[in-house]
Design a protein around this motif. Structure first.
Motif, PDB file in Angstrom:
ATOM      1  N   SER A  38       0.807  -1.222   0.000  1.00  7.08           N
ATOM      2  CA  SER A  38       0.000   0.000   0.000  1.00  7.08           C
ATOM      3  C   SER A  38       0.835   1.264   0.000  1.00  7.08           C
ATOM      4  CB  SER A  38      -0.941   0.009   1.209  1.00  7.08           C
ATOM      5  OG  SER A  38      -0.214  -0.080   2.419  1.00  7.08           O
ATOM      6  N   TYR A  39       2.091   1.185   0.408  1.00 10.28           N
ATOM      7  CA  TYR A  39       2.950   2.367   0.427  1.00 10.28           C
ATOM      8  C   TYR A  39       3.647   2.616  -0.907  1.00 10.28           C
ATOM      9  CZ  TYR A  39       6.265  -1.432   1.118  1.00 10.28           C
ATOM     10  OH  TYR A  39       6.970  -2.602   0.983  1.00 10.28           O
ATOM     11  N   TYR A 156       3.413  -6.997  11.635  1.00 12.32           N
ATOM     12  CA  TYR A 156       3.719  -5.605  11.274  1.00 12.32           C
ATOM     13  C   TYR A 156       3.722  -5.427   9.762  1.00 12.32           C
ATOM     14  CZ  TYR A 156       6.770  -1.592  10.321  1.00 12.32           C
ATOM     15  OH  TYR A 156       7.314  -0.431   9.816  1.00 12.32           O
ATOM     16  N   ILE A 159       0.378  -5.187   7.779  1.00 19.62           N
ATOM     17  CA  ILE A 159      -0.376  -3.929   7.804  1.00 19.62           C
ATOM     18  C   ILE A 159      -0.235  -3.214   6.464  1.00 19.62           C
ATOM     19  CG2 ILE A 159      -0.545  -1.636   8.863  1.00 19.62           C
ATOM     20  CD1 ILE A 159       0.504  -2.909  11.468  1.00 19.62           C
ATOM     21  N   TRP A 160       0.938  -3.379   5.837  1.00 19.34           N
ATOM     22  CA  TRP A 160       1.296  -2.613   4.646  1.00 19.34           C
ATOM     23  C   TRP A 160       1.387  -3.445   3.375  1.00 19.34           C
ATOM     24  CZ3 TRP A 160       1.486   2.563   5.365  1.00 19.34           C
ATOM     25  CH2 TRP A 160       1.581   3.003   6.680  1.00 19.34           C
ATOM     26  N   SER A 162       0.188  -7.002   1.377  1.00 18.69           N
ATOM     27  CA  SER A 162      -0.837  -8.048   1.435  1.00 18.69           C
ATOM     28  C   SER A 162      -0.396  -9.393   0.871  1.00 18.69           C
ATOM     29  CB  SER A 162      -2.108  -7.588   0.706  1.00 18.69           C
ATOM     30  OG  SER A 162      -1.816  -7.249  -0.639  1.00 18.69           O
ATOM     31  N   LEU A 229      -3.480   5.422   3.752  1.00 21.57           N
ATOM     32  CA  LEU A 229      -2.196   5.167   4.382  1.00 21.57           C
ATOM     33  C   LEU A 229      -2.099   5.803   5.768  1.00 21.57           C
ATOM     34  CD1 LEU A 229       0.133   5.704   1.294  1.00 21.57           C
ATOM     35  CD2 LEU A 229      -0.513   3.539   2.322  1.00 21.57           C
ATOM     36  N   LYS A 231      -4.333   6.240   7.943  1.00 21.09           N
ATOM     37  CA  LYS A 231      -5.075   5.454   8.934  1.00 21.09           C
ATOM     38  C   LYS A 231      -4.284   4.267   9.447  1.00 21.09           C
ATOM     39  CE  LYS A 231      -9.689   6.673   7.231  1.00 21.09           C
ATOM     40  NZ  LYS A 231     -10.906   6.191   6.531  1.00 21.09           N
ATOM     41  N   LYS A 232      -3.303   3.811   8.672  1.00 20.34           N
ATOM     42  CA  LYS A 232      -2.482   2.680   9.080  1.00 20.34           C
ATOM     43  C   LYS A 232      -1.403   3.079  10.084  1.00 20.34           C
ATOM     44  CE  LYS A 232      -2.859   0.261   4.586  1.00 20.34           C
ATOM     45  NZ  LYS A 232      -3.175  -1.126   4.956  1.00 20.34           N
ATOM     46  N   ASN A 234       0.468   4.869  13.338  1.00 19.79           N
ATOM     47  CA  ASN A 234       0.301   5.338  14.703  1.00 19.79           C
ATOM     48  C   ASN A 234       0.281   6.866  14.680  1.00 19.79           C
ATOM     49  OD1 ASN A 234       1.044   6.312  17.364  1.00 19.79           O
ATOM     50  ND2 ASN A 234       1.569   4.193  17.847  1.00 19.79           N
TER      51      ASN A 234
END
Length: 357
Positions: A38-39, A156, A159-160, A162, A229, A231-232, A234
């Motif tokens: 996603s990044y 971890y 999260i980014w 898939s 992004l 929202k992912k 912290n």
């Protein structure tokens, strides 16, 4: 019925990063990627994870090699760089070993072509395996690997990312590559959680020659992508707006770079534009530490010039404007040298300083 894929029109091209990057001659055997990160900057700027995938035409690439090297044709910048054996970065926009490769084999055909011409290629990938036939065309003297891994723990990473292999699987692949004699780097990009980075280094450094590190950037202009992004993250992650992107603040970047350097003896390259000169080599990807076949890397860039003062290095003379959006082309500039000189002046020096070199 066999699926017909659209042809990718620009699989071999210098990138718009050439003003600061020595590894700027890129080839992508595919456009679009199945790993689902996603990044991904290519995705966020150009919809690269939409599955209207495109495929490079290996016949066209083969002709470019033949024209440039066998026929000594340097009529455009692409052929001029091929003729000079400027190393190619394979996988700058889409992974060359994603799922579609096992069906179509375009990357295999490209590697076979580079083996035929003894042409140096740095391969960026997130894969953790290669079928047996690939080892028959890969050669440690002309092929190097940069494996992209952003952290160590799978919870971890998921999260980014898939569809990527786990970090442990990719580290095991780095081990296999080293055992086969290849130069291997790990690209830790993007850095988000420094503890994950330090854990990754602790568990991988015995298998790698180099680390490239670069912090997360979020696209300001791609609003939907930015919201997803953000929202992912912290909420305590210290991002600030800078140009077209949100970035970590400079103090955090510097602190993280110092932590990474303190925890390993492996050479480090700093991919963040404002910290290039903290790299342990003359290019943030470490191309100057690769085998001798890579010696013709593009040294005429701001990082190399800033670190060495050397301007007496080769650069292509042909027009390079095709890599820019029309609105970014500055009037009167057309060559890589002209753009690089301007970038150097704007970021590092004055006209008077430039004249000293």
């Amino acid at each position: 019925m066999e699926k017909i894929y659209k042809k990718y029109n620009n699989p071999l091209l210098h990138t718009s990063q050439f003003t600061m990057c020595g590894n700027c001659f890129r080839c992508d055997t595919y456009k679009g990627c199945s790993f689902g990160c996603s990044y991904c900057f290519a995705a966020n700027r150009g919809s690269n994870h939409k599955f209207d995938q495109q495929v490079a035409d290996i016949k066209i690439i083969t002709k470019w090699f033949e024209d440039a090297i066998k026929k000594n044709d340097t009529s455009n910048i692409k052929k001029e760089m091929l003729n000079h054996y400027v190393p190619i970065h394979l996988g700058g926009m889409a992974d060359p070993f994603q799922k579609i490769e096992w069906e179509l084999g375009v990357t295999y055909d490209f590697l076979k072509l580079t083996k035929e011409y003894n042409y140096p290629v740095n391969i960026s990938t997130k894969t953790n395996h290669l079928p047996d036939k690939y080892w028959g065309v890969l050669d440690p003297k002309i092929h190097t690997f940069s494996l992209s891994i952003m952290g160590y723990n799978d919870d971890y990473i998921r999260i980014w990312e898939s569809n990527t292999p786990t970090a442990k699987e990719r580290i095991q692949f780095a081990k296999e590559l080293k055992e086969r004699g290849f130069w291997v780097a790990i690209r830790i990009q993007p850095i988000i959680d420094i503890d994950e980075v330090l854990l990754l280094i602790k568990n991988s450094e015995q298998y790698v020659d180099y680390y490239t590190i670069e912090h997360l950037k979020l696209p300001i202009t791609h609003k939907k992508g930015f919201e997803i992004l953000r929202k992912k993250l912290n909420k305590t992650v210290p991002l600030i707006p800078k140009g077209r992107e949100w970035e970590f603040d400079s103090a955090t970047k510097l602190r993280n770079i110092e932590l990474v350097k303190s925890c390993t003896k492996v050479k480090i390259g700093c991919g963040d534009n404002d910290f290039h000169i903290l790299s342990d080599s003359l290019n943030c990807c470490g191309i100057d530490t690769m085998p001798s076949a890579f010696s013709n890397w593009m040294k005429y860039n701001s990082m190399y010039i800033k670190m060495t003062g050397d301007r007496d290095v080769w650069y292509p003379k042909n027009n390079c404007n095709q890599c820019f959006y029309s609105g970014c082309v500055k009037k009167g500039l057309s060559t890589m040298k002209q753009y690089t000189d301007l970038y150097y002046l704007e970021h590092y020096g004055s006209d008077e300083q430039l004249s000293l070199f």
